[in-house]
Design an enzyme around this catalytic site. Structure first.
Site, PDB file in Angstrom:
ATOM      1  N   VAL A  67       0.850  -1.189   0.000  1.00 31.11           N
ATOM      2  CA  VAL A  67       0.000   0.000   0.000  1.00 31.11           C
ATOM      3  C   VAL A  67       0.890   1.245   0.000  1.00 31.11           C
ATOM      4  O   VAL A  67       1.824   1.326   0.800  1.00 31.11           O
ATOM      5  CB  VAL A  67      -0.896   0.053   1.260  1.00 31.11           C
ATOM      6  CG1 VAL A  67      -1.809   1.275   1.230  1.00 31.11           C
ATOM      7  CG2 VAL A  67      -1.700  -1.226   1.404  1.00 31.11           C
ATOM      8  N   ASP A 121      -9.576  12.478  -0.217  1.00 33.42           N
ATOM      9  CA  ASP A 121      -8.870  13.667   0.246  1.00 33.42           C
ATOM     10  C   ASP A 121      -8.711  13.560   1.759  1.00 33.42           C
ATOM     11  O   ASP A 121      -9.667  13.746   2.501  1.00 33.42           O
ATOM     12  CB  ASP A 121      -9.656  14.927  -0.125  1.00 33.42           C
ATOM     13  CG  ASP A 121      -8.899  16.200   0.252  1.00 33.42           C
ATOM     14  OD1 ASP A 121      -7.926  16.103   1.043  1.00 33.42           O
ATOM     15  OD2 ASP A 121      -9.269  17.268  -0.238  1.00 33.42           O
ATOM     16  N   ASN A 148       3.427   7.751   2.937  1.00 30.98           N
ATOM     17  CA  ASN A 148       4.188   8.812   2.270  1.00 30.98           C
ATOM     18  C   ASN A 148       3.421  10.125   2.189  1.00 30.98           C
ATOM     19  O   ASN A 148       4.014  11.183   2.037  1.00 30.98           O
ATOM     20  CB  ASN A 148       4.554   8.326   0.861  1.00 30.98           C
ATOM     21  CG  ASN A 148       4.993   9.461  -0.044  1.00 30.98           C
ATOM     22  OD1 ASN A 148       6.112   9.947   0.056  1.00 30.98           O
ATOM     23  ND2 ASN A 148       4.096   9.908  -0.912  1.00 30.98           N
ATOM     24  N   TYR A 220       5.121  22.064  10.682  1.00 29.31           N
ATOM     25  CA  TYR A 220       5.635  20.930   9.916  1.00 29.31           C
ATOM     26  C   TYR A 220       6.714  20.202  10.714  1.00 29.31           C
ATOM     27  O   TYR A 220       6.712  18.968  10.829  1.00 29.31           O
ATOM     28  CB  TYR A 220       6.203  21.445   8.598  1.00 29.31           C
ATOM     29  CG  TYR A 220       6.795  20.400   7.703  1.00 29.31           C
ATOM     30  CD1 TYR A 220       5.988  19.590   6.923  1.00 29.31           C
ATOM     31  CD2 TYR A 220       8.174  20.217   7.623  1.00 29.31           C
ATOM     32  CE1 TYR A 220       6.535  18.630   6.087  1.00 29.31           C
ATOM     33  CE2 TYR A 220       8.729  19.266   6.796  1.00 29.31           C
ATOM     34  CZ  TYR A 220       7.906  18.471   6.031  1.00 29.31           C
ATOM     35  OH  TYR A 220       8.458  17.522   5.215  1.00 29.31           O
ATOM     36  N   LYS A 224       6.554  16.282  11.990  1.00 24.31           N
ATOM     37  CA  LYS A 224       7.514  15.251  11.587  1.00 24.31           C
ATOM     38  C   LYS A 224       8.234  14.654  12.797  1.00 24.31           C
ATOM     39  O   LYS A 224       8.565  13.471  12.797  1.00 24.31           O
ATOM     40  CB  LYS A 224       8.520  15.821  10.587  1.00 24.31           C
ATOM     41  CG  LYS A 224       7.928  16.074   9.216  1.00 24.31           C
ATOM     42  CD  LYS A 224       7.411  14.783   8.568  1.00 24.31           C
ATOM     43  CE  LYS A 224       6.963  14.991   7.143  1.00 24.31           C
ATOM     44  NZ  LYS A 224       6.366  13.795   6.526  1.00 24.31           N
ATOM     45  N   VAL A 253      14.171  16.987  -1.771  1.00 28.13           N
ATOM     46  CA  VAL A 253      14.096  16.161  -2.977  1.00 28.13           C
ATOM     47  C   VAL A 253      13.315  17.001  -3.986  1.00 28.13           C
ATOM     48  O   VAL A 253      12.378  17.713  -3.589  1.00 28.13           O
ATOM     49  CB  VAL A 253      13.323  14.851  -2.681  1.00 28.13           C
ATOM     50  CG1 VAL A 253      13.121  14.031  -3.939  1.00 28.13           C
ATOM     51  CG2 VAL A 253      14.043  14.025  -1.618  1.00 28.13           C
ATOM     52  N   SER A 255      10.453  18.080  -6.189  1.00 28.68           N
ATOM     53  CA  SER A 255       9.046  17.668  -6.286  1.00 28.68           C
ATOM     54  C   SER A 255       8.156  18.901  -6.248  1.00 28.68           C
ATOM     55  O   SER A 255       8.626  20.017  -6.024  1.00 28.68           O
ATOM     56  CB  SER A 255       8.660  16.741  -5.132  1.00 28.68           C
ATOM     57  OG  SER A 255       8.393  17.496  -3.970  1.00 28.68           O
TER      58      SER A 255
END
Ligand SMILES: NC(=O)c1ccc[n+]([C@@H]2O[C@H](COP(=O)([O-])OP(=O)(O)OC[C@H]3O[C@@H](n4cnc5c(N)ncnc54)[C@H](OP(=O)(O)O)[C@@H]3O)[C@@H](O)[C@H]2O)c1
Ligand SMILES: *[C@@H]1O[C@H](CO)[C@@H](O)[C@H](O)[C@H]1NC(C)=O
Ligand SMILES: *[C@@H]1O[C@H](CO)[C@@H](O)[C@H](O)[C@H]1NC(C)=O
Length: 344
Positions: A67, A121, A148, A220, A224, A253, A255
């Site tokens: 998944v 959503d 993710n 954020y 995390k 990264v 994105s």
């Protein structure tokens, strides 16, 4: 060596206390140096020497399912693609249906695997979302979950000016959704692992934003750090059930989320990042000091290791450098926005 000990003795002279103290300092230094050497060796082995992890222990090629959440773009899309290449069937959960359908078609055609998709959503914290997940996963032999899905601030912003909706979204998407997905799917992973004599795997995307307290991304950063503690605690709980639980740490990264388009030594594209993450599951790479955590990309790993072995992630110096960096990112963002507004 014996010459060195003679010297130590002569510095201490006749004072027993001074002698003992010198020996303590010497012993402490030896322990520190040995630890540093061992960690450096493990870092090099993990990053550059050991072969890629073999996924047959997680049931690769045997019709097992993986998944992936936030699977329609960026890092999640790469996780899906690279697990398909390792011969896992897939369950892809994300927001935009059209992107999911395109990826489903591509991966089924290319790798001959089964791909199920679900568009929800998760910023709306409603029970229907999780009922849909449960129904989709029912009865499938799942062995891997990749948490993710994530959201960051639109741009670095002082905490006191953060809009309430943005703050709530970050916590809902990053924390609540991750907890609920894991709670729904992990019992199936435990069952599948037990009945098929293989191992299970739960991966969660963390971030350097959680490793280092990050001014101007405070919410954020906290969300995390939450995932770091939660994932590590869960790793302990699920050890006996043969399920490996790991937090994956990453600096930038390229994105949509990071808004960085050009790769550099420090900023890989999602393909290279995910490749490093999947090949080093179960190792620590740059995260030598923490259990059930991996900083897989080589340049991120060296950075993590260096900070940890010098000033430390919670230091005043690290905090000040981070503040300076995010102030400049915010200034650049605001200048760009102003330019775009003038054009219109
Ligand atoms: N990029 C970086 O520099 C970086 C660094 C450290 C950690 N990370 C972490 O890596 C993870 C992936 O980041 P990324 O850069 O690949 O992000 P991304 O390119 O923006 O992709 C995010 C994915 O999550 C989905 N998603 C977003 N909001 C959603 C919602 N409300 N409901 C359902 N799905 C939603 C998106 O679906 P749509 O297709 O509908 O947009 C997309 O598939 C995140 O957890 C992030 O925190 C990224
Ligand atoms: C992975 O392990 C399995 C079984 O242990 C073995 O058959 C297979 O050849 C290995 N694959 C690689 C690429 O080493
Ligand atoms: C949300 O979680 C994702 C991965 O789960 C992470 O990449 C992202 O940085 C997180 N965002 C926030 C604001 O915590």
């Amino acid at each position: 060596m014996s010459c060195f000990m003679d010297q130590l003795h002569s510095v201490g002279g006749k004072s027993k206390i001074l002698n003992a103290l010198l020996w303590c300092i010497f012993g402490f230094g030896v322990v520190k140096a040995t630890t540093l050497l061992l960690r450096a060796t493990a870092l090099i082995l993990d990053l550059f020497v050991l072969p890629s992890v073999n996924y047959s222990k997680y049931g690769a090629g045997k019709g097992k399912y993986c998944v992936v959440t936030g699977a329609s773009d960026g890092i999640g899309k790469e996780f899906a693609t690279q697990m398909a290449r390792r011969k896992f069937n897939l369950i892809l959960i994300s927001r935009t249906l059209s992107k999911l359908e395109a990826l489903q078609k591509e991966l089924q055609g290319k790798y001959g695997i089964d791909v199920k998709i679900l568009s929800i959503d998760v910023s709306h914290d409603v029970p229907e979302n999780y009922v849909a997940v449960k129904e989709l996963c029912q009865g499938l032999p799942i062995t891997v979950l990749i948490n993710n899905v994530g959201l960051s601030h639109n741009c670095p912003v002082p905490f006191l000016e953060t809009e309430e909706q943005e703050l709530r979204n970050i916590i809902t998407i990053n924390n609540t959704a991750t907890l609920l997905f894991t709670q729904i799917i992990t019992p199936t992973i435990i069952e599948t692992a037990a009945s098929s004599k293989c191992r299970g795997l739960v991966l969660t995307m963390g971030s350097f934003g959680g490793l280092l307290p990050t001014p101007l991304l405070a919410t954020y950063s906290g969300s995390k750090a939450f995932l770091q503690s939660w994932s590590n605690a869960l790793a302990g709980e699920l050890k006996e059930a043969n399920v490996d639980v790991e937090l994956i740490l990453s600096y930038l990264v390229t994105s949509a989320m990071s808004k960085v388009r050009r790769t550099s030594v420090m900023i890989p594209n999602p393909r290279n990042f995910v490749s490093s993450a999947l090949s080093s599951v179960g190792r620590r790479c740059g995260a030598q000091e923490r259990y059930a955590t991996v900083t897989p990309y080589w340049s991120h790993a060296l950075q993590h290791w260096f900070i940890e072995e010098t000033v430390g992630v919670y230091s005043r110096i690290a905090n000040a450098m981070n503040l300076k960096m995010h102030k400049s990112i915010r200034a650049r963002y605001l200048r760009k926005k102003l330019r775009e507004e003038k054009k219109q």
